[in-house]
Scaffold this motif. Structure first.
Motif, PDB file in Angstrom:
ATOM      1  N   LYS A   8       0.831  -1.205   0.000  1.00 25.97           N
ATOM      2  CA  LYS A   8       0.000   0.000   0.000  1.00 25.97           C
ATOM      3  C   LYS A   8       0.866   1.255   0.000  1.00 25.97           C
ATOM      4  O   LYS A   8       0.614   2.209  -0.744  1.00 25.97           O
ATOM      5  CB  LYS A   8      -0.918  -0.011   1.225  1.00 25.97           C
ATOM      6  N   CYS A   9       1.901   1.260   0.828  1.00 23.44           N
ATOM      7  CA  CYS A   9       2.794   2.415   0.891  1.00 23.44           C
ATOM      8  C   CYS A   9       3.530   2.638  -0.426  1.00 23.44           C
ATOM      9  O   CYS A   9       3.800   3.777  -0.808  1.00 23.44           O
ATOM     10  CB  CYS A   9       3.811   2.225   2.009  1.00 23.44           C
ATOM     11  N   LEU A  10       3.850   1.545  -1.121  1.00 23.47           N
ATOM     12  CA  LEU A  10       4.646   1.642  -2.345  1.00 23.47           C
ATOM     13  C   LEU A  10       3.791   1.671  -3.606  1.00 23.47           C
ATOM     14  O   LEU A  10       4.331   1.746  -4.713  1.00 23.47           O
ATOM     15  CB  LEU A  10       5.622   0.462  -2.421  1.00 23.47           C
ATOM     16  N   SER A  11       2.479   1.616  -3.444  1.00 13.84           N
ATOM     17  CA  SER A  11       1.609   1.477  -4.616  1.00 13.84           C
ATOM     18  C   SER A  11       1.486   2.753  -5.436  1.00 13.84           C
ATOM     19  O   SER A  11       0.994   2.729  -6.547  1.00 13.84           O
ATOM     20  CB  SER A  11       0.203   1.037  -4.183  1.00 13.84           C
ATOM     21  N   TYR A  12       1.936   3.890  -4.902  1.00 14.56           N
ATOM     22  CA  TYR A  12       1.790   5.161  -5.604  1.00 14.56           C
ATOM     23  C   TYR A  12       2.935   5.412  -6.586  1.00 14.56           C
ATOM     24  O   TYR A  12       2.996   6.447  -7.235  1.00 14.56           O
ATOM     25  CB  TYR A  12       1.709   6.312  -4.582  1.00 14.56           C
ATOM     26  N   TYR A  13       3.871   4.478  -6.645  1.00 14.03           N
ATOM     27  CA  TYR A  13       5.006   4.616  -7.538  1.00 14.03           C
ATOM     28  C   TYR A  13       5.097   3.399  -8.448  1.00 14.03           C
ATOM     29  O   TYR A  13       4.638   2.314  -8.103  1.00 14.03           O
ATOM     30  CB  TYR A  13       6.321   4.695  -6.749  1.00 14.03           C
ATOM     31  N   GLU A  14       5.747   3.590  -9.556  1.00 15.59           N
ATOM     32  CA  GLU A  14       6.132   2.447 -10.371  1.00 15.59           C
ATOM     33  C   GLU A  14       7.279   1.726  -9.662  1.00 15.59           C
ATOM     34  O   GLU A  14       8.231   2.350  -9.212  1.00 15.59           O
ATOM     35  CB  GLU A  14       6.586   2.915 -11.753  1.00 15.59           C
ATOM     36  N   SER A  15       7.156   0.418  -9.542  1.00 16.96           N
ATOM     37  CA  SER A  15       8.163  -0.344  -8.813  1.00 16.96           C
ATOM     38  C   SER A  15       9.538  -0.159  -9.450  1.00 16.96           C
ATOM     39  O   SER A  15       9.677  -0.163 -10.671  1.00 16.96           O
ATOM     40  CB  SER A  15       7.812  -1.830  -8.798  1.00 16.96           C
ATOM     41  N   SER A  16      10.539  -0.030  -8.620  1.00 16.57           N
ATOM     42  CA  SER A  16      11.904   0.081  -9.130  1.00 16.57           C
ATOM     43  C   SER A  16      12.369  -1.285  -9.608  1.00 16.57           C
ATOM     44  O   SER A  16      11.843  -2.326  -9.198  1.00 16.57           O
ATOM     45  CB  SER A  16      12.844   0.590  -8.034  1.00 16.57           C
ATOM     46  N   SER A  17      13.376  -1.286 -10.451  1.00 21.40           N
ATOM     47  CA  SER A  17      13.925  -2.557 -10.925  1.00 21.40           C
ATOM     48  C   SER A  17      14.534  -3.340  -9.764  1.00 21.40           C
ATOM     49  O   SER A  17      14.532  -4.570  -9.762  1.00 21.40           O
ATOM     50  CB  SER A  17      14.985  -2.302 -12.003  1.00 21.40           C
ATOM     51  N   THR A  18      15.024  -2.618  -8.760  1.00 24.77           N
ATOM     52  CA  THR A  18      15.576  -3.279  -7.578  1.00 24.77           C
ATOM     53  C   THR A  18      14.486  -4.022  -6.827  1.00 24.77           C
ATOM     54  O   THR A  18      14.647  -5.185  -6.447  1.00 24.77           O
ATOM     55  CB  THR A  18      16.244  -2.243  -6.655  1.00 24.77           C
ATOM     56  N   LEU A  19      13.361  -3.357  -6.609  1.00 24.50           N
ATOM     57  CA  LEU A  19      12.261  -3.978  -5.867  1.00 24.50           C
ATOM     58  C   LEU A  19      11.661  -5.147  -6.631  1.00 24.50           C
ATOM     59  O   LEU A  19      11.245  -6.145  -6.034  1.00 24.50           O
ATOM     60  CB  LEU A  19      11.178  -2.935  -5.570  1.00 24.50           C
ATOM     61  N   SER A  20      11.626  -5.046  -7.933  1.00 23.24           N
ATOM     62  CA  SER A  20      11.022  -6.112  -8.737  1.00 23.24           C
ATOM     63  C   SER A  20      11.799  -7.423  -8.627  1.00 23.24           C
ATOM     64  O   SER A  20      11.257  -8.491  -8.928  1.00 23.24           O
ATOM     65  CB  SER A  20      10.933  -5.678 -10.205  1.00 23.24           C
ATOM     66  N   ARG A  21      13.049  -7.357  -8.177  1.00 23.89           N
ATOM     67  CA  ARG A  21      13.862  -8.565  -8.037  1.00 23.89           C
ATOM     68  C   ARG A  21      13.867  -9.113  -6.607  1.00 23.89           C
ATOM     69  O   ARG A  21      14.555 -10.097  -6.335  1.00 23.89           O
ATOM     70  CB  ARG A  21      15.305  -8.280  -8.479  1.00 23.89           C
ATOM     71  N   CYS A  22      13.115  -8.485  -5.707  1.00 23.60           N
ATOM     72  CA  CYS A  22      13.121  -8.895  -4.298  1.00 23.60           C
ATOM     73  C   CYS A  22      12.159 -10.061  -4.080  1.00 23.60           C
ATOM     74  O   CYS A  22      10.938  -9.897  -4.193  1.00 23.60           O
ATOM     75  CB  CYS A  22      12.727  -7.719  -3.411  1.00 23.60           C
ATOM     76  N   ARG A  23      12.693 -11.213  -3.763  1.00 25.19           N
ATOM     77  CA  ARG A  23      11.869 -12.420  -3.608  1.00 25.19           C
ATOM     78  C   ARG A  23      10.975 -12.354  -2.379  1.00 25.19           C
ATOM     79  O   ARG A  23       9.821 -12.795  -2.425  1.00 25.19           O
ATOM     80  CB  ARG A  23      12.769 -13.655  -3.542  1.00 25.19           C
ATOM     81  N   ALA A  24      11.488 -11.837  -1.281  1.00 21.25           N
ATOM     82  CA  ALA A  24      10.670 -11.769  -0.073  1.00 21.25           C
ATOM     83  C   ALA A  24       9.466 -10.862  -0.304  1.00 21.25           C
ATOM     84  O   ALA A  24       8.330 -11.209   0.042  1.00 21.25           O
ATOM     85  CB  ALA A  24      11.496 -11.270   1.100  1.00 21.25           C
ATOM     86  N   PHE A  25       9.699  -9.705  -0.908  1.00 24.27           N
ATOM     87  CA  PHE A  25       8.610  -8.757  -1.169  1.00 24.27           C
ATOM     88  C   PHE A  25       7.610  -9.330  -2.167  1.00 24.27           C
ATOM     89  O   PHE A  25       6.399  -9.224  -1.982  1.00 24.27           O
ATOM     90  CB  PHE A  25       9.189  -7.451  -1.701  1.00 24.27           C
ATOM     91  N   ASN A  26       8.096  -9.946  -3.211  1.00 19.80           N
ATOM     92  CA  ASN A  26       7.222 -10.392  -4.298  1.00 19.80           C
ATOM     93  C   ASN A  26       6.618 -11.775  -4.079  1.00 19.80           C
ATOM     94  O   ASN A  26       5.587 -12.098  -4.674  1.00 19.80           O
ATOM     95  CB  ASN A  26       7.992 -10.375  -5.622  1.00 19.80           C
ATOM     96  N   GLN A  27       7.253 -12.596  -3.245  1.00 20.92           N
ATOM     97  CA  GLN A  27       6.755 -13.962  -3.051  1.00 20.92           C
ATOM     98  C   GLN A  27       6.199 -14.203  -1.651  1.00 20.92           C
ATOM     99  O   GLN A  27       5.796 -15.324  -1.342  1.00 20.92           O
ATOM    100  CB  GLN A  27       7.880 -14.961  -3.345  1.00 20.92           C
ATOM    101  N   GLY A  28       6.162 -13.159  -0.817  1.00 18.78           N
ATOM    102  CA  GLY A  28       5.473 -13.275   0.462  1.00 18.78           C
ATOM    103  C   GLY A  28       6.256 -13.867   1.607  1.00 18.78           C
ATOM    104  O   GLY A  28       5.664 -14.308   2.596  1.00 18.78           O
TER     105      GLY A  28
END
Length: 524
Positions: free
Chosen positions: A327-347
């Motif tokens: 929710k906090c990060l939803s106002y931005y386009e995800s950075s390429s760094t964040l898109s590679r984060c397994r914990a963030f993206n896979q729960g």
């Protein structure tokens, strides 16, 4: 060159003015809520203005549109001399900055507005960039005006920047930045009485075993956190070791740092006199000199910040945490760094291990990310949100950098384990490594450091030491029967090299000798 200079100045004015106004419009929309649980985007001011002269309007009840009538062009405005134009643009910039500052001061953010704080820090950063880019263009009076607005904004967003030792200081934020020694680098360890034993072990490991000659600052929260006898002991462990009381540099009124060592850590990095800060947990153990990162890590050199992943565990266990992150990060386009984060993206439960954080404060963008991490650690913010949603300070670093749109680098792997090899009883072809540590590598995949102290298992025995023999990365993290231990399976166990074993053996011997001398100290 003489022609390009004013062009650069005017370009800087235009860019900074555009950014400030755009972000202010974004902030001030009537329907905009930036709390983590509500978001109603507004129409920008430009979109709300009717373009009556260009859009055909209905002429009759049937909605028939009249022919578009173009207005006569206005007479050309008289051309101003270049100097007058530049001066007018600068005054427009200063007016915009002043109005935005007043809005920020009169509309302080509640603790829930993590993303909005990120935006305000970006605006503050754009003004600092304008001040530096236009240093040769602004008059003395204009410089004073801009600096005053920067200070007012910094104090309103980050009240802790006031230096309690200098209560009459009118420019505390600027003075804080000036306190970073140009070109300096060093190690910072946050400590209190409870972690003091491990802080001493870490210093012995770094200074006496690995022979690192980087200066070390031991940062504490005050007299009760680390009394004078403790401070005297620690500075005598080696050369170039000093202690720093964080509350003498930042205002503790909104922080209450003595209540939380985790909260001290980002402020320890902020108040350190070093530009390049290697922030080390007391429980961290190094297998290589820490300065090797500053000298050889390409990712760090590129971005000015290096963070390390935690182990991948607890998938699906922290759904509320992940919903809040998103929710906090939803106002931005995800950075390429964040898109590679397994914990963030896979729960998985946690993204970062904050036992080692490296930042270059000479880079303005990196400083903004660090300031956001500090804001997250203010008393109300951490009590109501940061430490409610996260596990201490682990995830404040990458989160603050993402929310300020600051580039940073992750290590290449998620955390492994340093411990002892154990043959898996069910799968004879797989080797398991068991330990109470989280292991991390350098860019060459060599073992760099691990968190968890030199103890075999600090959760069950505060005196048992044994040098590990193996480590593993990129396996599957599993729980273990004994409290405080975990195991990793599914990849090859790697033998510690003779040099690594020597480092750990000497570090343990030194820790045991220190423990005898530390018996007179209370560790609580």
């Amino acid at each position: 060159m003489l022609i390009l200079a004013p062009l650069r100045s005017r370009f800087a004015i235009a860019v900074i003015l555009w950014l400030s106004v755009l972000l202010l419009i974004w902030h001030r929309g009537a329907g905009l809520q930036f709390g983590p649980w509500k978001h109603q985007p507004e129409q920008s001011a430009l979109k709300q203005q009717p373009a009556q002269s260009q859009t055909p309007q209905p002429d009759n009840q049937n909605g028939a549109k009249s022919e578009l009538k173009r207005p006569s062009p206005p007479p050309p405005a008289p051309k101003k001399p270049p100097a007058a134009t530049a001066s007018a643009e600068i005054e427009q910039l200063l007016s915009s900055v002043s109005k935005t500052t007043s809005y920020f001061v009169n509309d302080p953010l509640p603790p829930s507005h993590f993303n909005k704080m990120g935006e305000r820090l970006q605006i503050l950063g754009s003004w600092i960039e304008a001040r530096e880019a236009l240093s040769r263009t602004l008059t003395t009076n204009q410089k004073e005006k801009l600096v005053d607005q920067i200070e007012r904004t910094a104090i309103s967003l980050l009240p802790f920047v006031r230096n309690p030792s200098l209560p009459k200081e009118t420019r505390p934020f600027d003075n804080l930045r000036r306190s970073f020694k140009k070109g300096s680098k060093g190690i910072v360890i946050a400590s209190n009485k409870k972690s003091f034993r491990f802080a001493c072990h870490a210093i012995h490991n770094i200074r006496n075993v690995l022979k690192s000659d980087l200066p070390i600052e031991v940062v504490h929260g005050g007299e009760n956190d680390l009394p004078p006898t403790y401070r005297k002991f620690v500075v005598e462990l080696g050369t170039n070791i000093t202690t720093v009381e964080v509350k003498k540099i930042v205002d503790d009124k909104h922080l209450e740092l003595q209540k939380s060592l985790s909260a001290v850590k980002p402020f320890a990095a902020l108040v350190s006199s070093f530009e390049q800060v290697i922030l080390v947990d007391a429980e961290s153990v190094f297998l290589q000199k820490p300065e090797a990162i500053l000298e050889a890590h390409a990712g760090y050199k590129s971005t000015g910040a290096l963070f390390f992943h935690d182990h991948l565990y607890g998938k699906g266990d922290k759904k509320e945490r992940h919903a809040w992150w998103r929710k906090c990060l939803s106002y931005y386009e995800s950075s390429s760094t964040l898109s590679r984060c397994r914990a963030f993206n896979q729960g998985f439960a946690e993204e970062a291990d904050s036992g080692l954080v490296i930042v270059d404060k000479s880079r303005l963008s990196t400083l903004l990310g660090l300031l956001h991490a500090c804001w997250q650690s203010m008393r109300r913010v951490r009590a109501e949100w940061t430490y409610t949603m996260n596990d201490g300070d682990k995830d404040i670093w990458w989160f603050g950098f993402e929310l300020t749109r600051t580039k940073f680098t992750w290590e290449n792997h998620y955390a492994g384990v340093v411990g002892w090899a154990d043959q898996d009883a069910e799968q004879k072809n797989h080797t398991k490594v068991v330990g109470s540590t989280t292991a991390h590598t350098d860019e060459s995949d060599k073992l760099l450091w691990y968190s968890g102290t030199l103890l075999v298992n600090k959760a069950v025995n505060a005196t048992l030491y044994e040098a590990p023999t193996h480590w593993m990365i990129d396996g599957d993290w599993q729980g273990a029967k004994e409290e405080g231990l975990a195991s990793i399976v599914g990849n090859d166990a790697i033998d510690l090299t003779p040099d690594e074993q020597k480092v750990l053996k000497e570090s343990i011997e030194g820790a045991e000798q220190l423990n005898v001398r530390l018996q007179k100290f209370t560790m609580n």
